[in-house]
Design a protein around this motif. Structure first.
Motif, PDB file in Angstrom:
ATOM      1  N   CYS A 299      -1.474   4.335   7.211  1.00 61.12           N
ATOM      2  CA  CYS A 299      -0.859   3.420   6.245  1.00 61.12           C
ATOM      3  C   CYS A 299       0.238   4.144   5.475  1.00 61.12           C
ATOM      4  CB  CYS A 299      -1.919   2.896   5.284  1.00 61.12           C
ATOM      5  SG  CYS A 299      -1.249   1.710   4.100  1.00 61.12           S
TER       6      CYS A 299
ATOM      7  N   HIS B 287       1.127   3.532   2.603  1.00 63.55           N
ATOM      8  CA  HIS B 287       0.837   3.611   1.168  1.00 63.55           C
ATOM      9  C   HIS B 287       0.195   4.946   0.840  1.00 63.55           C
ATOM     10  CE1 HIS B 287      -1.762   2.364  -2.447  1.00 63.55           C
ATOM     11  NE2 HIS B 287      -0.563   2.689  -2.879  1.00 63.55           N
ATOM     12  N   MET B 288      -1.081   5.112   1.179  1.00 66.00           N
ATOM     13  CA  MET B 288      -1.746   6.368   0.855  1.00 66.00           C
ATOM     14  C   MET B 288      -2.487   6.974   2.043  1.00 66.00           C
ATOM     15  SD  MET B 288      -2.985   5.742  -3.040  1.00 66.00           S
ATOM     16  CE  MET B 288      -3.045   7.456  -3.463  1.00 66.00           C
ATOM     17  N   GLY B 289      -2.197   6.497   3.234  1.00 72.34           N
ATOM     18  CA  GLY B 289      -2.671   7.220   4.403  1.00 72.34           C
ATOM     19  C   GLY B 289      -3.986   6.767   5.005  1.00 72.34           C
ATOM     20  N   CYS B 290      -4.517   5.631   4.596  1.00 71.85           N
ATOM     21  CA  CYS B 290      -5.738   5.157   5.268  1.00 71.85           C
ATOM     22  C   CYS B 290      -5.382   4.698   6.692  1.00 71.85           C
ATOM     23  CB  CYS B 290      -6.328   3.968   4.521  1.00 71.85           C
ATOM     24  SG  CYS B 290      -7.072   4.423   2.958  1.00 71.85           S
TER      25      CYS B 290
ATOM     26  N   CYS C  18      -4.408  -3.103   5.927  1.00 71.04           N
ATOM     27  CA  CYS C  18      -5.003  -1.826   5.571  1.00 71.04           C
ATOM     28  C   CYS C  18      -6.203  -2.114   4.669  1.00 71.04           C
ATOM     29  CB  CYS C  18      -3.998  -0.955   4.831  1.00 71.04           C
ATOM     30  SG  CYS C  18      -4.754   0.586   4.293  1.00 71.04           S
TER      31      CYS C  18
ATOM     32  N   CYS D 273      -7.808  -0.288   2.646  1.00 71.40           N
ATOM     33  CA  CYS D 273      -7.952   0.445   1.378  1.00 71.40           C
ATOM     34  C   CYS D 273      -7.410  -0.329   0.183  1.00 71.40           C
ATOM     35  CB  CYS D 273      -7.267   1.801   1.478  1.00 71.40           C
ATOM     36  SG  CYS D 273      -8.186   2.906   2.544  1.00 71.40           S
ATOM     37  N   HIS D 274      -6.149  -0.783   0.267  1.00 73.82           N
ATOM     38  CA  HIS D 274      -5.573  -1.502  -0.876  1.00 73.82           C
ATOM     39  C   HIS D 274      -4.879  -2.780  -0.422  1.00 73.82           C
ATOM     40  CE1 HIS D 274      -5.460   2.903  -1.680  1.00 73.82           C
ATOM     41  NE2 HIS D 274      -6.215   2.516  -2.669  1.00 73.82           N
ATOM     42  N   GLN D 275      -5.284  -3.245   0.743  1.00 70.01           N
ATOM     43  CA  GLN D 275      -4.851  -4.555   1.257  1.00 70.01           C
ATOM     44  C   GLN D 275      -3.355  -4.663   1.532  1.00 70.01           C
ATOM     45  OE1 GLN D 275      -7.337  -4.671  -1.464  1.00 70.01           O
ATOM     46  NE2 GLN D 275      -8.590  -4.470   0.380  1.00 70.01           N
ATOM     47  N   SER D 276      -2.685  -3.573   1.831  1.00 69.48           N
ATOM     48  CA  SER D 276      -1.300  -3.727   2.294  1.00 69.48           C
ATOM     49  C   SER D 276      -1.335  -4.501   3.608  1.00 69.48           C
ATOM     50  CB  SER D 276      -0.648  -2.361   2.521  1.00 69.48           C
ATOM     51  OG  SER D 276      -0.272  -1.810   1.297  1.00 69.48           O
TER      52      SER D 276
ATOM     53  N   PRO E  36       0.573  -2.773  -1.911  1.00 65.89           N
ATOM     54  CA  PRO E  36       1.334  -1.721  -2.587  1.00 65.89           C
ATOM     55  C   PRO E  36       2.197  -0.846  -1.691  1.00 65.89           C
ATOM     56  CG  PRO E  36      -0.939  -1.043  -2.275  1.00 65.89           C
ATOM     57  CD  PRO E  36      -0.847  -2.445  -1.738  1.00 65.89           C
TER      58      PRO E  36
HETATM   59  S1  FES Z   1      -3.718   3.185   1.809  1.00 67.31           S
HETATM   60 FE1  FES Z   1      -3.205   1.367   2.799  1.00 67.31          FE
HETATM   61  S2  FES Z   1      -2.867   0.000   1.236  1.00 67.31           S
HETATM   62 FE2  FES Z   1      -3.319   1.819   0.225  1.00 67.31          FE
END
Ligand code: FES
Length: 329
Positions: free
Chosen positions: A254, A256-259, A273, A275-278, A292
């Motif tokens: 991802c 965003h933060m790598g999930c 994603c 983790c934070h629904q991107s 995000p």
């Molecule tokens: S790591 Fe994917 S939306 Fe935050």
């Protein structure tokens, strides 16, 4: 100031002795239980060492509830957990059941020293400092300050051991021109005909002879293949040329933060994603339509080789993975 406690004070509760204090059989049993905990802890450590040395980091096992799980990491985790847990349980059981259980009186004194002792101390320090000549020997005083200051700085050097900054790490992956896409798990080259429309597959790059995958490289190299109907794409001509017969490839990390971006909605053609629904729109080259994340998932240009197997046209043209440090707010 001290506070005396009278153990014979009738107001104090009567001390209850443990069974292990009075019953030799119970004491022996508790001793064996403590020993068992320590043996289990030792077995956990052996499992940890065995997993570290002998279980390849690329092996996977199916675990109910968890699904396909990395065996190396699973065994490391279990080994360390058992090792720590049972040594802790053993120590607690030992302390509660077998260690001395007598009550003692701790006299409390005022923590601050009396005034005459403090004055004595100050006088002694001044006297010793004068004797050492610190006041007179300014050269020693300054060089001592210099050396102490540098000693304080040296731990900062250890920050280098944390490795390169993440954005530098993520600039390179194992993908290069002509590298075949291998199924993961399975490590088999893949043809376009292996994927039906609507299907998703995870792939890794074929590595050169003798090159081993590491957890780090697997994390950076993981790519998702998704097959749409070619007419469903809404891509620039260049990006369209990066697809092959409706198959498009994106980094799985991802932005965003790598999930791991792991959920594909076939109806909407969205990648999610967890983790934070991107949410990324596949027909538009994984454009961010919710959440995000600040940029689309990097697209890998693919084509086929002479034998019809999918290969990369070139490396990723941008760093894979998180880009939160590039955001201005
Ligand atoms: S790591 Fe994917 S939306 Fe935050």
């Amino acid at each position: 100031m001290s506070h005396e406690i009278d153990l014979s004070d009738p107001g104090l509760p009567v001390h209850q002795h443990r069974r292990t204090d009075t019953d030799p059989v119970a004491e022996k049993k508790a001793e064996r239980q403590v020993a068992l905990y320590f043996v289990l802890s030792a077995l956990g450590t052996i499992l940890f060492i065995y997993a570290y040395i002998f279980i390849p980091i690329t092996s996977f096992v199916f675990v109910p509830l968890l699904g396909s799980t990395n065996t190396h990491q699973l065994m490391l985790g279990l080994g360390l957990t058992f090792s720590m847990l049972f040594i802790g349980l053993g120590a607690i059981h030992w302390a509660k059941q077998l260690m001395p259980d007598s009550e003692v009186i701790a006299h409390r004194h005022e923590l601050r020293s009396p005034k005459d002792e403090r004055d004595d101390f100050v006088a002694t320090v001044k006297e010793r400092a004068a004797a050492a000549g610190l006041g007179r020997r300014s050269l020693i005083k300054r060089t001592l300050g210099l050396s102490l200051g540098l000693v304080g700085l040296s731990p900062l050097l250890l920050l280098r051991d944390l490795g390169p900054l993440p954005e530098k790490q993520l600039e390179t992956t194992s993908w290069a021109k002509g590298v075949r896409l291998l199924t993961d798990p399975g490590d088999r080259p893949i043809k376009a005909s292996d994927l039906e429309v609507g299907a998703v597959a995870q792939v890794l790059p074929e590595l050169g002879a003798g090159v081993r995958r590491t957890l780090n490289s697997i994390a950076k190299d993981a790519v998702l293949l998704i097959r749409l109907r070619p007419e469903e794409f809404r891509l620039s001509p260049e990006r369209l040329s990066w697809t092959h017969e409706g198959i498009i490839a994106f980094s799985k990390i991802c932005s965003h933060m790598g999930c791991a971006v792991a959920l594909y909605e076939q109806q909407t053609k969205h990648l999610l994603c967890p983790c934070h629904q991107s949410t990324f729109d596949v027909p538009q080259a994984a454009k961010v339509i919710f959440g995000p994340s600040a940029r689309p998932l990097p697209q890998l240009a693919i084509t086929v080789d002479d034998e019809g197997y999918l290969i990369a046209q070139q490396p990723f043209t941008e760093p894979v993975g998180p880009s939160f440090w590039e955001r201005s707010s």
